[in-house]
Write an enzyme that holds these catalytic residues in place. Structure first.
Site, PDB file in Angstrom:
ATOM      1  N   SER A 218       0.434  -1.565  -0.003  1.00 23.65           N
ATOM      2  CA  SER A 218      -0.177   0.400   0.083  1.00 23.65           C
ATOM      3  C   SER A 218       0.632   1.421  -0.470  1.00 23.65           C
ATOM      4  O   SER A 218       0.350   2.741  -0.321  1.00 23.65           O
ATOM      5  CB  SER A 218      -1.075   0.174   1.286  1.00 23.65           C
ATOM      6  OG  SER A 218       0.013  -0.155   2.215  1.00 23.65           O
TER       7      SER A 218
ATOM      8  N   HIS B 125      -5.494  -4.144  -1.327  1.00 23.72           N
ATOM      9  CA  HIS B 125      -4.989  -3.738  -2.193  1.00 23.72           C
ATOM     10  C   HIS B 125      -5.220  -4.153  -3.964  1.00 23.72           C
ATOM     11  O   HIS B 125      -4.751  -3.897  -4.206  1.00 23.72           O
ATOM     12  CB  HIS B 125      -4.137  -2.465  -1.586  1.00 23.72           C
ATOM     13  CG  HIS B 125      -4.109  -1.921  -0.785  1.00 23.72           C
ATOM     14  ND1 HIS B 125      -4.648  -0.522  -0.395  1.00 23.72           N
ATOM     15  CD2 HIS B 125      -3.559  -2.387   1.100  1.00 23.72           C
ATOM     16  CE1 HIS B 125      -5.163   0.136   1.111  1.00 23.72           C
ATOM     17  NE2 HIS B 125      -4.454  -1.531   1.571  1.00 23.72           N
TER      18      HIS B 125
ATOM     19  N   LYS C  17     -12.088  -1.791   2.198  1.00 27.93           N
ATOM     20  CA  LYS C  17     -11.513  -1.253   0.544  1.00 27.93           C
ATOM     21  C   LYS C  17     -12.802  -0.764  -0.397  1.00 27.93           C
ATOM     22  O   LYS C  17     -13.818   0.151  -0.442  1.00 27.93           O
ATOM     23  CB  LYS C  17     -10.672  -1.477   1.077  1.00 27.93           C
ATOM     24  CG  LYS C  17      -9.656  -1.561   2.104  1.00 27.93           C
ATOM     25  CD  LYS C  17      -8.050  -1.248   1.488  1.00 27.93           C
ATOM     26  CE  LYS C  17      -7.087  -2.155   2.815  1.00 27.93           C
ATOM     27  NZ  LYS C  17      -7.150  -0.263   4.309  1.00 27.93           N
TER      28      LYS C  17
HETATM   29  N1  PLP Z   1      -4.042  -5.664   5.287  1.00 20.64           N
HETATM   30  C1  PLP Z   1      -3.582  -4.147   4.546  1.00 20.64           C
HETATM   31  C2  PLP Z   1      -2.661  -4.617   3.696  1.00 20.64           C
HETATM   32  C3  PLP Z   1      -4.374  -3.173   5.140  1.00 20.64           C
HETATM   33  O1  PLP Z   1      -3.875  -1.871   3.949  1.00 20.64           O
HETATM   34  C4  PLP Z   1      -5.408  -3.579   5.395  1.00 20.64           C
HETATM   35  C5  PLP Z   1      -5.693  -1.314   6.258  1.00 20.64           C
HETATM   36  O2  PLP Z   1      -5.082  -0.906   6.113  1.00 20.64           O
HETATM   37  C6  PLP Z   1      -5.328  -4.788   6.027  1.00 20.64           C
HETATM   38  C7  PLP Z   1      -4.597  -5.326   6.014  1.00 20.64           C
HETATM   39  C8  PLP Z   1      -6.232  -3.811   7.447  1.00 20.64           C
HETATM   40  O3  PLP Z   1      -7.773  -3.873   7.258  1.00 20.64           O
HETATM   41  P1  PLP Z   1      -8.556  -3.709   7.751  1.00 20.64           P
HETATM   42  O4  PLP Z   1      -9.040  -2.490   7.790  1.00 20.64           O
HETATM   43  O5  PLP Z   1      -9.881  -4.477   6.796  1.00 20.64           O
HETATM   44  O6  PLP Z   1      -8.552  -3.955   9.224  1.00 20.64           O
END
Ligand code: PLP
Length: 355
Positions: free
Chosen positions: A142, A170, A201
């Protein structure tokens, strides 16, 4: 002309899609505000089971399990799956929730250099002494918008008898010809064993996460995964949003294609203007600036011009690699994209980021 948001993970614009909102309202009215329970007591309704089945079908996997967030899905998987006799090999730039999930398990831990296949191979050789090996990586990272070399990772996993886990937060909904994610994009859907992703997302943006993969693994998580066992069920409205978002994506990939075209427009216009954009073809478009203060004052000035973006600097990204992370969405119009590029060009010139 109002302020345009260029820093949300709302890649497909589904968080404001009228059908998604309607589905949430209908689920709220039919199934109530919440379950006041975890799943295995009285917190499972037909919509939870339907959504799990739909997620598995979307990813072409055997089964799926819902969590309150992908953070929870990542926190709950490694400890449930791996024993002290096993090994986990993790990309050094994996998301914080993967790092925390790995911390919670008792397996032997190996950290390989970011997307460095030589280093991964060295670590896989070292890890041959363990009973089971799991390679864990973000599908798309990200901060840089770069995509894990899954073909090579899967080849190495096959050679050294390892399983592959990817975090698709992502990627789900828009990467690959049908938006299935990084594994579809790189032609390895049958080689990646476990996928964790978010409903917070591209898939409606409300909340929630999941693991999808082989049925025995999902059964194991239902028995042993602590964030699943000891945290409340997803509220019906949230389930309704995600379920409708998946319906829309399974009907057509027009929304994902429209987002890809806008991403292309932004990346090529910004590059032509003289900016360096990290990553390739991903709607995360980090405008690389280097200096932390420059990123922060430029982001402020962008807001004055009606463009909402955020500067990222150390410790979120390495020192000297400050940037403004722009995220493209299917809801942006071509005019919005052009307005954003124009604002960047003006602000970049004013602050010396462009000649
Ligand atoms: N994994 C990644 C790569 C993320 O970017 C995020 C969120 O920022 C998460 C996990 C966590 O997701 P959630 O918002 O559903 O807890």
């Amino acid at each position: 002309a109002g302020i345009i948001n260029f820093c949300a993970n709302n890649y497909l614009g589904l968080s404001s899609h009228p059908e998604v909102i309607r589905a949430a309202v209908e689920a709220l009215e039919k199934f109530g505000a919440g379950l006041s329970s975890v799943r295995f007591i009285c917190g499972t309704q037909s919509i939870h089971k339907d959504l799990e089945e739909k997620i598995a079908r979307f990813h072409q996997r055997e089964d799926a399990i819902l969590y309150a967030s992908c953070f929870d899905a990542n926190a709950g998987i490694f400890e449930a799956l791996l024993t002290p006799e096993d090994a986990v090999l993790s990309d050094e730039l994996n998301h914080a929730s993967i790092i925390d999930g790995i911390r919670l398990c008792k397996a032997n831990k190996y950290r390989y250099k970011h997307m460095d296949m030589q280093d991964l191979e060295t670590k896989l050789k070292e890890a041959q002494k363990h009973r089971l090996r799991l390679v864990a990586t973000d599908g798309a990272f990200s901060m840089d918008g770069d995509i894990a070399p899954l073909r090579e990772i899967c080849q190495l996993a096959q050679k050294y008898d390892a399983l592959v886990f990817i975090d698709e937060c992502h990627a789900t909904g828009f990467l690959g010809p049908n938006g299935r994610g990084t594994d579809e994009l790189l032609g390895v859907m049958d080689k990646v064993t476990i996928i964790n992703s978010t409903l917070g997302k591209a898939l409606g943006g409300a909340a929630g996460g999941y693991t999808t993969g082989p049925k025995p693994l999902i059964d194991l998580l239902r028995q042993r995964s602590r964030p699943y066992l000891f945290s409340n069920s997803l509220p019906p409205a949230v389930v309704g949003c995600a379920s409708k978002a998946l319906d829309l994506l399974m009907e057509s990939n027009a929304i994902a294609q429209s987002m890809a075209a806008k991403t292309q427009r932004f990346r090529s216009k910004m590059t032509a203007a003289g900016f360096t954009i990290s990553g390739k073809d991903h709607p995360i478009c980090p405008v690389m600036l280097g200096d932390a203060r420059l990123a922060s004052v430029m982001a402020e000035d962008m807001l004055n011009r009606g463009i909402y973006v955020i500067g990222f600097s150390y410790p979120v990204v390495p020192k000297g690699k400050a940037r403004i992370r722009v995220q493209i969405s299917a809801v942006h119009s071509d005019e919005d994209i052009d307005r954003c590029v124009e604002a960047f060009t003006e602000v970049g010139r004013k602050h010396g980021a462009l000649p």
